[in-house]
Design an enzyme around this catalytic site. Structure first.
Site, PDB file in Angstrom:
ATOM      1  N   SER A 451     133.236 151.275   2.926  1.00 16.18           N
ATOM      2  CA  SER A 451     132.678 151.668   4.219  1.00 16.18           C
ATOM      3  C   SER A 451     132.086 153.065   4.049  1.00 16.18           C
ATOM      4  CB  SER A 451     133.779 151.725   5.273  1.00 16.18           C
ATOM      5  OG  SER A 451     134.412 150.489   5.350  1.00 16.18           O
ATOM      6  N   CYS A 644     139.650 150.381  11.691  1.00 18.06           N
ATOM      7  CA  CYS A 644     139.236 150.188  10.305  1.00 18.06           C
ATOM      8  C   CYS A 644     140.421 150.356   9.357  1.00 18.06           C
ATOM      9  CB  CYS A 644     138.141 151.182   9.931  1.00 18.06           C
ATOM     10  SG  CYS A 644     137.627 151.026   8.217  1.00 18.06           S
ATOM     11  N   ASP A 689     136.480 146.863  11.178  1.00 24.57           N
ATOM     12  CA  ASP A 689     135.949 146.911   9.817  1.00 24.57           C
ATOM     13  C   ASP A 689     137.194 146.918   8.939  1.00 24.57           C
ATOM     14  OD1 ASP A 689     134.225 147.286   7.668  1.00 24.57           O
ATOM     15  OD2 ASP A 689     134.164 149.454   7.875  1.00 24.57           O
ATOM     16  N   TRP A 691     139.763 145.228   5.722  1.00 27.50           N
ATOM     17  CA  TRP A 691     139.737 144.553   4.423  1.00 27.50           C
ATOM     18  C   TRP A 691     141.128 144.342   3.872  1.00 27.50           C
ATOM     19  CZ3 TRP A 691     137.673 149.532   5.191  1.00 27.50           C
ATOM     20  CH2 TRP A 691     138.426 150.585   4.650  1.00 27.50           C
TER      21      TRP A 691
HETATM   22  P1  FAD Z   1     140.636 145.460  -8.003  1.00 31.69           P
HETATM   23  O1  FAD Z   1     140.606 145.412  -9.471  1.00 31.69           O
HETATM   24  O2  FAD Z   1     139.633 144.687  -7.275  1.00 31.69           O
HETATM   25  O3  FAD Z   1     142.076 145.095  -7.509  1.00 31.69           O
HETATM   26  C1  FAD Z   1     142.286 144.939  -6.127  1.00 31.69           C
HETATM   27  C2  FAD Z   1     143.650 144.355  -5.850  1.00 31.69           C
HETATM   28  O4  FAD Z   1     143.736 143.055  -6.412  1.00 31.69           O
HETATM   29  C3  FAD Z   1     144.798 145.137  -6.456  1.00 31.69           C
HETATM   30  O5  FAD Z   1     145.169 146.148  -5.580  1.00 31.69           O
HETATM   31  C4  FAD Z   1     145.848 144.066  -6.604  1.00 31.69           C
HETATM   32  O6  FAD Z   1     146.527 143.914  -5.383  1.00 31.69           O
HETATM   33  C5  FAD Z   1     145.032 142.834  -6.886  1.00 31.69           C
HETATM   34  N1  FAD Z   1     144.997 142.601  -8.336  1.00 31.69           N
HETATM   35  C6  FAD Z   1     144.040 142.989  -9.211  1.00 31.69           C
HETATM   36  N2  FAD Z   1     144.357 142.580 -10.449  1.00 31.69           N
HETATM   37  C7  FAD Z   1     145.530 141.937 -10.351  1.00 31.69           C
HETATM   38  C8  FAD Z   1     146.379 141.262 -11.285  1.00 31.69           C
HETATM   39  N3  FAD Z   1     146.094 141.180 -12.571  1.00 31.69           N
HETATM   40  N4  FAD Z   1     147.503 140.697 -10.807  1.00 31.69           N
HETATM   41  C9  FAD Z   1     147.823 140.745  -9.515  1.00 31.69           C
HETATM   42  N5  FAD Z   1     147.064 141.366  -8.582  1.00 31.69           N
HETATM   43  C10 FAD Z   1     145.939 141.945  -8.997  1.00 31.69           C
HETATM   44  N6  FAD Z   1     138.482 150.668  -0.060  1.00 31.69           N
HETATM   45  C11 FAD Z   1     138.545 152.023   0.055  1.00 31.69           C
HETATM   46  O7  FAD Z   1     139.321 152.682  -0.642  1.00 31.69           O
HETATM   47  N7  FAD Z   1     137.735 152.699   0.949  1.00 31.69           N
HETATM   48  C12 FAD Z   1     136.850 152.048   1.744  1.00 31.69           C
HETATM   49  O8  FAD Z   1     136.132 152.679   2.513  1.00 31.69           O
HETATM   50  C13 FAD Z   1     136.774 150.615   1.635  1.00 31.69           C
HETATM   51  N8  FAD Z   1     135.925 149.913   2.411  1.00 31.69           N
HETATM   52  C14 FAD Z   1     135.857 148.554   2.299  1.00 31.69           C
HETATM   53  C15 FAD Z   1     134.973 147.838   3.117  1.00 31.69           C
HETATM   54  C16 FAD Z   1     134.877 146.466   3.005  1.00 31.69           C
HETATM   55  C17 FAD Z   1     133.929 145.707   3.874  1.00 31.69           C
HETATM   56  C18 FAD Z   1     135.688 145.791   2.061  1.00 31.69           C
HETATM   57  C19 FAD Z   1     135.600 144.301   1.914  1.00 31.69           C
HETATM   58  C20 FAD Z   1     136.568 146.484   1.262  1.00 31.69           C
HETATM   59  C21 FAD Z   1     136.664 147.876   1.363  1.00 31.69           C
HETATM   60  N9  FAD Z   1     137.536 148.594   0.546  1.00 31.69           N
HETATM   61  C22 FAD Z   1     137.613 149.967   0.686  1.00 31.69           C
HETATM   62  C23 FAD Z   1     138.307 147.943  -0.544  1.00 31.69           C
HETATM   63  C24 FAD Z   1     137.476 148.004  -1.840  1.00 31.69           C
HETATM   64  O9  FAD Z   1     136.341 147.161  -1.718  1.00 31.69           O
HETATM   65  C25 FAD Z   1     138.228 147.542  -3.091  1.00 31.69           C
HETATM   66  O10 FAD Z   1     138.829 146.323  -2.837  1.00 31.69           O
HETATM   67  C26 FAD Z   1     139.276 148.513  -3.550  1.00 31.69           C
HETATM   68  O11 FAD Z   1     138.701 149.781  -3.802  1.00 31.69           O
HETATM   69  C27 FAD Z   1     139.935 148.040  -4.852  1.00 31.69           C
HETATM   70  O12 FAD Z   1     138.951 147.818  -5.827  1.00 31.69           O
HETATM   71  P2  FAD Z   1     139.268 147.884  -7.373  1.00 31.69           P
HETATM   72  O13 FAD Z   1     138.126 147.256  -8.104  1.00 31.69           O
HETATM   73  O14 FAD Z   1     139.643 149.266  -7.776  1.00 31.69           O
HETATM   74  O15 FAD Z   1     140.550 146.986  -7.504  1.00 31.69           O
END
Ligand code: FAD
Length: 691
Positions: A451, A644, A689, A691
Site C-alpha cells: 500500500s 488497513c 485495504d 491482506w
Molecule cells: P513471502 O516470501 O511472500 O512470505 C509470506 C508469508 O508466507 C510468510 O510470512 C509465511 O507466513 C508464508 N511462507 C512463506 N514461505 C513459507 C514456507 N516455506 N513455509 C511456510 N510458510 C511460508 N506488507 C507490508 O509490509 N506493508 C504494506 O503496506 C503492505 N501492503 C499490502 C497491500 C496489499 C494489497 C497486499 C495484498 C499485501 C500487502 N502487504 C504489505 C503484504 C506484502 O505484499 C507481502 O505479502 C509481505 O511483504 C511479505 O512478502 P515477502 O515476499 O517478504 O514474504
C-alpha cells in the site's frame, strides 16, 4: 423503518452500479493495454491468437478447458494442476485458459462431450480478478446474448458440463462470491454442474486442504458423468526443455532474468504495468523500528523518469528475485548446480501450453527470477514427486506423506519446508526429476503488493513503501522462514548504506539484477490502481484504523490532508488509530505525525494503542470503543471510515466494534447496527485495504 431499508437498497444498487462502472474503467486501462499483452506473449507459444475458445479446442484436439480468474497466480496454479491431473489420471485432453484471452458469445455451442472447469478467485470486496471482469459481466448480464442460438434442452448453456472451484477468504464479507455467483449464473443458463462447487478459504489458511478435499469427490463424479476410466497417473511433460550447448549465457539473446524482450534488448520502455516492470531507483531507504529483532523499511522509489503515475491509496508491486541461498539449495538438491549456466529453451509441447517465462534462458535464471521456490511445498506436490524418488524406500515414504493429511502436517507443513528443504531432509540427491516438472508444478514468482505510504499530491513522482521484513521462526522447525521480497528490499537498503556485507541474513541476493541492469539500487516495480481512496471533498471527516504496517496508506492520507491544509483548503477532522507493540520499539513515523499534526492543527488526532507496554494488551479496537461517542458523531456527519492491515483478525474485530458502537450510540438493535455498517461499505463510506 421500511422506507429506510428501501432507501438503503436503492442507494446500494446505485452505488454498486457506479462502482462497477468505475472499476471496469480502471481495469480496462490497466489490463487492456495491447502493448502489455504482446509483451506478455513475447515468449509464450505463438500458436493460435484466436479468441475463439471452441475453435482453439478443436484445432488442438482438447475436450477439457480449465478457465481461470486469477490475481496473484494461485487460481492459475490450481487450474494447471486440475488440467494436469485430468490428463494424467483420466486421459482428458486438457488445456488452461486465461479468462481474459477469450470471447464467450459462443459458449452456447460448447460440445456436450467436452468439459469446462472454472477456477475463480474472489478479489477484495467480492470483486472479480482483473482478468475475469469481462467474463463476469457477460455471464451475469441480465440479457446474456450468445452469438448463435445453440444450447440444448431449451437452455442456452444446456450442452455445457462444468465443474467449479473458488478461492476466497472468509474474513471478507463477500466470501467466495465469484464462484458462488458464476455458478448461479451458469445454472440459470442451463449449464450442467458436475459435483459440488468447491470453496477454498485463505482466511482460515486451509486453501490447499480445501482444494484437495474438494477434488477427489469431484473426479469421482466427473468420471461417472463422462464415463472416464482412471488409470495410473504417469508424468507427461507439458514443456520440452532443450539444452543448447552451442549457446553461451553471455549471448545477448539469452534471458538472464530480464522479464521480457523489451528489457533484454535495451533500456526498458514504458508503458509499465503488470507485464512490464519499471526498473526504478530507490532514492531513500531507512529502517524505522528501534527494535533490534525486527526490521521495518521505509523506501522511496523515484518514478520521475517513467510514465508511471499514482494516486494516494494505490498499491505498488515489487518484483522480487529469490535469494542466492535458496537458488543454490534448489539446484544442489536436484544435482544441477554444475549446469546452472547451461542455456536452455523451453517450448510448450502443445499449442495451448504457455511457457511462464521467456526463453532461451539458463536453469539458474529460471529458478532465481521466475519460480516461487521459497513457498511451502504442497501435499499434492509431495505425492507427485514420489515417482522420481532416489530409491524405493523414499518413494514409499513420499507416497505415504502425500496421501495422509496428518502425516503431511507432521512431517512437512509444521516444519515450514519449501520444496528444496523438504527434498534435502531425505539426505539424498534427487536427480531424476525432469526440469519441466518444476516449470509446471512450481508457482510463478509473483510481484508483492504494498500500500503506497505517500501522497501523490505532496510527492507526485516519489512513491513511499512501508514494509515489515518477514522473518518467522516457528515451533517444530529449526529454520526461519525469510520472506522473499522484504529480505531482498532489506538487502538493497543495506547496500545503499554502504554495508560491507549487504546481506544481513546471508541470503545472497543478486542485487544488481540480470546483466547488472539493476545496479545502483534499483528495484523492478509497477503500480496497481486501487479503490481505497480519500473522499473527494477534503472537508469530509475521516477515521482511519491502521495498526502496524497497516498504517502505510494512512501515512499517505495524512500527508495529503496536511498538504491540502497548507494550500488553504478546508480540511475536515482526521482521526488515526494506530497500534503497535511498544512505544519505544515500533511506533513508526512518530516525528512525521507530529509535523503533520502541526500543519493540520486541531483537525488531526492520533490515538495510539501499545499492546506490550502495560499489564493489559491494548489494541486499536479498544481505543475505538473508548472513543465511541466521537466516532459515532463523525459517522453521522458522513465521515469516511478506513481499515488497513491484518485481514485475519483485526479487520473483522474493528468492523464488529463499529457495529456495536453504532447500535449503542444510536439506540438501535445489533442487527440494525450491522445493516448500517453494511450500507456504509456498499456506499464506499467504509473501505478496507487488508491482506
Ligand atoms: P513471502 O516470501 O511472500 O512470505 C509470506 C508469508 O508466507 C510468510 O510470512 C509465511 O507466513 C508464508 N511462507 C512463506 N514461505 C513459507 C514456507 N516455506 N513455509 C511456510 N510458510 C511460508 N506488507 C507490508 O509490509 N506493508 C504494506 O503496506 C503492505 N501492503 C499490502 C497491500 C496489499 C494489497 C497486499 C495484498 C499485501 C500487502 N502487504 C504489505 C503484504 C506484502 O505484499 C507481502 O505479502 C509481505 O511483504 C511479505 O512478502 P515477502 O515476499 O517478504 O514474504
Amino acid at each position: 423503518a421500511q422506507l429506510d431499508t428501501l432507501d438503503i437498497i436503492v442507494l446500494v444498487a446505485l452505488l454498486l452500479g457506479t462502482v462497477a462502472y468505475f472499476t471496469k474503467g480502471t481495469y480496462w486501462a490497466v489490463q487492456k493495454d495491447p502493448y502489455a499483452t504482446s509483451l506478455a506473449n513475447g515468449s509464450a507459444s505463438k500458436a493460435g491468437k484466436s479468441r475463439n475458445i471452441l475453435e482453439k479446442m478443436q484445432e488442438t484436439g482438447k475436450n477439457c478447458v480449465v478457465f481461470y480468474g486469477s490475481q496473484t497466480g494461485t487460481a492459475e496454479d490450481y487450474a494447471s494442476r486440475i488440467a494436469k491431473e485430468g490428463s494424467s489420471r483420466f486421459g482428458l485432453k486438457t488445456m488452461t485458459a486465461d479468462l481474459e484471452e477469450y470471447d464467450y458469445e459462443n459458449l452456447d455451442q460448447f460440445p456436450d462431450d467436452c468439459l469446462a472447469v472454472f477456477v475463480l478467485a474472489t478479489y477484495g470486496e467480492g470483486e472479480p480478478t482483473d482478468n475475469a471482469v469481462e467474463f463476469y459481466e457477460f455471464i451475469g448480464g441480465e440479457d446474456v446474448s450468445f452469438s448463435e442460438k445453440g444450447g440444448a434442452d431449451g437452455e442456452p448453456l444446456g450442452s455445457m458440463k462444468y465443474v467449479a472451484f473458488g478461492l476466497g477468504n472468509n474474513t471478507y464479507e463477500h466470501y467466495n462470491s465469484m464462484v458462488r455467483n458464476v455458478t448461479k449464473y451458469l445454472d440459470r443458463l442451463g449449464a450442467k454442474r458436475i459435483g459440488e462447487a468447491g470453496e477454498g478459504d485463505d482466511g482460515a489458511g486451509t486453501m490447499e486442504e480445501d482444494f484437495l478435499a474438494w477434488k477427489e469427490p469431484m473426479w469421482t463424479a466427473l468420471a461417472d458423468a463422462m464415463n472416464l476410466e482412471e488409470r495410473e497417473a504417469i508424468y507427461e511433460p507439458v514443456f520440452e526443455v532443450t539444452e543448447k550447448p552451442e549457446m553461451s549465457a553471455e549471448d545477448d539473446t539469452v534471458y538472464l532474468g530480464e522479464p521480457n524482450k523489451n528489457h533484454l534488448e535495451g533500456a526498458s520502455k514504458g508503458p509499465y504495468n503488470a507485464h512490464n516492470p519499471y526498473i526504478a531507483p530507490i532514492t531513500e531507504s531507512t529502517e524505522i523500528f528501534q527494535d533490534k529483532e525486527r526490521n521495518c523499511l521505509h523506501l522511496e522509489v523515484d518514478i520521475s523518469e517513467s510514465n508511471l503515475s499514482y494516486t494516494t491509496g494505490d498499491h505498488i508491486a515489487v518484483w522480487p528475485t529469490n535469494s542466492g541461498r535458496e537458488v543454490d539449495r534448489f539446484l544442489r538438491i536436484i544435482n544441477m548446480q554444475d549446469k546452472k549456466d547451461t542455456v536452455i529453451t523451453v517450448k510448450g509441447l502443445d499449442a495451448t501450453a504457455k511457457v511462464p517465462f521467456p526463453s532461451p534462458t539458463t536453469y539458474e535464471a529460471a529458478v532465481r527470477y521466475h519460480m516461487e521456490i521459497g513457498a511451502p511445498v504442497s501435499r499434492q506436490m509431495v505425492d507427485s514427486l514420489a515417482q522420481f524418488a532416489p530409491n524405493e524406500d523414499i518413494k514409499n515414504e513420499m507416497s505415504r506423506i502425500g496421501k495422509d493429511k496428518d502425516l503431511f502436517a507432521e512431517k512437512v507443513s509444521s516444519k515450514r519446508f519449501n520444496i528444496a528443504q523438504f527434498l534435502e531432509s531425505f539426505g539424498q540427491k534427487w536427480d531424476k526429476i525432469p526440469f519441466s516438472f518444476f516449470i509446471e508444478g512450481i508457482h510463478k514468482l509473483q510481484p508483492r503488493y504494498y500500500s503506497i505510504s505517500s501522497s501523490s499530491l505532496a510527492q507526485k513522482k516519489k512513491i513511499a513503501i512501508t514494509a515489515v521484513v518477514t522473518s518467522e521462526a516457528s515451533e517444530g522447525s529449526d529454520h526461519v522462514v525469510k520472506g522473499v521480497t522484504t529480505n531482498y528490499l532489506l538487502a538493497l537498503k543495506e547496500k545503499q548504506h554502504g554495508a560491507a556485507n549487504p546481506d544481513p541474513h546471508g541470503l545472497e541476493y543478486a542485487l544488481t539484477g540480470p546483466r547488472n541492469k539493476y545496479d545502483g539500487i534499483h528495484v523492478p516495480v509497477h503500480v496497481r490502481h486501487s479503490n481505497f481512496k480519500l473522499p473527494s471533498d477534503p472537508a469530509k471527516p475521516i477515521i482511519m484504523v491502521g495498526p502496524g504496517s497497516g498504517v502505510a496508506p494512512f501515512r499517505g492520507f495524512v500527508q495529503e490532508r496536511a498538504e491540502q491544509k497548507k494550500k488553504g483548503e478546508n480540511v475536515g477532522k482526521t482521526i488515526l488509530f494506530f497500534g503497535c507493540r511498544k512505544e519505544k520499539e515500533d511506533f513508526i513515523y512518530r516525528e512525521q505525525w507530529e509535523q503533520w499534526g502541526e500543519d493540520l492543527g486541531d483537525s488531526f488526532e492520533l490515538i495510539t494503542a501499545f499492546s506490550r507496554d502495560g499489564v493489559n494488551k491494548v489494541y486499536v479496537q479498544h481505543r475505538l470503543k473508548e472513543k465511541a461517542e466521537e466516532v459515532n458523531k463523525l459517522l453521522e456527519q458522513k465521515a469516511y471510515f478506513y481499515v488497513c492491515g491484518d485481514a485475519a483478525n483485526m479487520a473483522r474485530d474493528v468492523s464488529d466494534v463499529l457495529c456495536g458502537i453504532i447500535s449503542e450510540k444510536r439506540g438501535v438493535s445489533k442487527q440494525k447496527g450491522e445493516e448500517i455498517v453494511k450500507g456504509m461499505r456498499a456506499a464506499n463510506q467504509y473501505q478496507e485495504d487488508v491482506w
